[in-house]
Write an enzyme that holds these catalytic residues in place. Structure first.
Site, short mmCIF file in Angstrom:
data_model
loop_
_atom_site.label_atom_id
_atom_site.label_comp_id
_atom_site.label_asym_id
_atom_site.label_seq_id
_atom_site.Cartn_x
_atom_site.Cartn_y
_atom_site.Cartn_z
CB VAL A 43 -0.93 0.01 1.24
CG1 VAL A 43 -1.83 1.23 1.24
CG2 VAL A 43 -1.76 -1.27 1.28
CD GLU B 211 4.63 9.91 -10.81
OE1 GLU B 211 3.54 9.38 -11.05
OE2 GLU B 211 5.55 9.33 -10.21
CB CYS C 6 0.29 7.40 -10.38
SG CYS C 6 -0.81 5.97 -10.41
#
Length: 494
Positions: A116, A341, A251
């Protein structure tokens, strides 16, 4: 000595959790569809009731994102997910082909290890728990240390809800003393049958190298292309909506905006009107220095933070009400830090001549850390959307916020917090992961072709017959073989 004791306790806890969950899963494997649905319904109910409190816990513990958006993610991971997966056949006979006489029967994978991330801790734990139970699997979670309390609480609530509705005890477990040793133990122990890894690249690679089946997902570096026919006001609104959702922690959120020269001024004006702040080159450099550590690794202090927090830390002044920070970039790679990112409220901004140049730039950005994940395009030209479907990603999101589109809020894609990047991105799947990825398919196949006669002797007899009249060429032999195959097929049809 204290660390050594902690590691030993962590390791032992991991082993205990795996053994308990494996035993529980063996019992769950015998449940029927009605029993499983009753369990999931209660899990969804409990997730709904605790959506806000879990969201608050996650924000307080990690500092990432916004309570209202994490609440929405918790509901997506439960209520909306349930609507989507309810009709899925994951137990018993799931398909029958009367023509080819093949029957498919679903079997559970077994015990799952769920890794997670800190960015979406409670929603990921809820989502993975529900898809695991739907496919009659047990699951043990390895939480990110910085999101331990909220992940532990989400897993505890899901386990209690499942057990209260009839599931075996300990069907959902979670490490309370996280360590790399414990995670590695779970990855490699005999009890765990499959790993579902959502997290950083290093963790996903570890999952794939553990020597057992794994579903890991790579990072996203989503380009958002505003094409000349786009509804500019709507396109900008979608991008800001997406990038500010939970302050960019998903994301699938946009990382770079690409616009054509002919509409550049309109797009810039629209961003400013809707809360975008275009940083100067000096301001962009100051922000980039804060955002990244060790090259282009994201600084955890600025993940999921508001534009105001980032600006203040970087020592730049922005207008009140600013929602996103935009920095113009002239290229892709180490010299252009915003081309990587950024799981926060910062966007790179690029200007191109035409759609061909936009294509080339999208590919460069994707190869800079997002291959296989997602791409957003805003256009009123369906043919252009299809041109961009050729890009190396598995989600082409058209005229929608890419965050919401990628996880299935605003599109018809499966609601999910594990978004596969396919082989291009190093993933075993290119799908949004659902319970159908967590079953084995057993097949009962009846014979439909008669193979009782010895094929070899039949061919030999035919060749011998032809040879009686003289020499036989290779072409003639192949003709005989094809005749025999045709004969066998014909017999099989009757």
């Amino acid at each position: 000595m204290e660390n050594f004791d902690y590691d030993l306790q962590s390791l032992q806890e991991a082993r205990n959790l795996a053994r308990q969950a494996k035993q529980a899963q063996a019992a769950l494997a015998k449940y029927n569809s009605e029993q499983i649905d009753r369990i999931i319904q209660n899990m969804v109910k409990v997730a709904e009731e605790n959506a806000v409190s879990l969201a608050k816990m996650a924000v307080e513990e990690t500092g990432f994102g916004k309570v209202e958006d994490k609440t929405m993610k918790n509901k997506l991971a439960s209520t909306e997910l349930y609507k989507f997966i309810k009709p899925m056949q994951t137990i018993g006979i799931i398909s029958e082909d009367p023509v080819n006489k093949v029957v498919e029967i679903a079997e559970p994978v077994g015990l799952l290890l769920g890794i997670v991330p800190s960015t979406n801790p409670t929603s990921t734990a809820i989502y993975k728990s529900i898809i695991a139970i739907k496919s009659r699997n047990g699951i043990v979670f390895s939480p990110h240390p910085s999101a331990l309390k909220c992940t532990l609480q989400a897993a505890k609530l899901m386990n209690e809800a499942a057990v209260a509705a009839g599931a075996p005890p300990n069907i959902i477990g979670c490490i309370s003393k996280p360590s790399m040793a414990a995670t590695n133990e779970l990855m490699k122990c005999d009890e765990v049958d499959m790993i579902i890894a959502t997290g950083g690249t290093a963790m996903v690679k570890s999952a794939y190298s553990a020597g057992k089946p794994a579903l890991g997902v790579g990072p996203g570096n989503v380009p958002a292309y505003i094409e000349r026919t786009a509804n500019i006001q709507k396109a900008v609104q979608n991008i800001i909506t997406s990038k500010t959702f939970d302050n960019g922690t998903i994301c699938a959120s946009e990382q770079a905006v690409i616009v054509e020269e002919c509409i550049r001024d309109q797009v810039v004006a629209e961003f400013k009107r809707q809360g975008g702040y275009f940083m100067s080159a000096a301001e962009t450099e100051k922000v980039a220095q804060k955002l990244f550590v060790r090259g282009h690794a994201m600084n955890a202090k600025f993940v999921g933070r508001s534009a105001a927090v980032i600006a203040e830390s970087a020592g730049i002044t922005i207008p009140a009400g600013t929602k996103v920070l935009l920095g113009e970039q002239q290229g892709v790679g180490p010299e252009y830090p915003l081309s990587y990112e950024k799981l926060t409220t910062v966007l790179a901004f690029y200007t191109v001549k035409d759609w061909e140049e936009a294509c080339e730039l999208c590919i460069k950005l994707l190869k800079n850390g997002g291959v296989g994940h997602s791409l957003a395009i805003h256009t009123e030209n369906p043919a252009m959307a299809m041109k961009f479907s050729e890009k190396p990603v598995f989600r082409i999101l058209v005229n929608t916020p890419s965050t919401h589109g990628g996880v299935g809020i605003s599109t018809g894609l499966a609601p999910a917090f594990t978004l596969g990047c396919g082989t291009w991105g190093g993933s075993a799947t290119s799908d949004n992961v659902t319970p159908l990825h967590l079953i084995n398919k057993k097949r009962v196949a009846y014979g439909i072709k008669d193979c009782t006669e010895n094929t070899t002797s039949t061919v030999a007899a035919c060749v011998a017959e032809k040879c009686a009249t003289g020499a036989v060429s290779e072409e003639q032999i192949m003709n005989v073989v094809n005749e025999v195959i045709a004969l066998l097929k014909k017999r099989g049809e009757h």
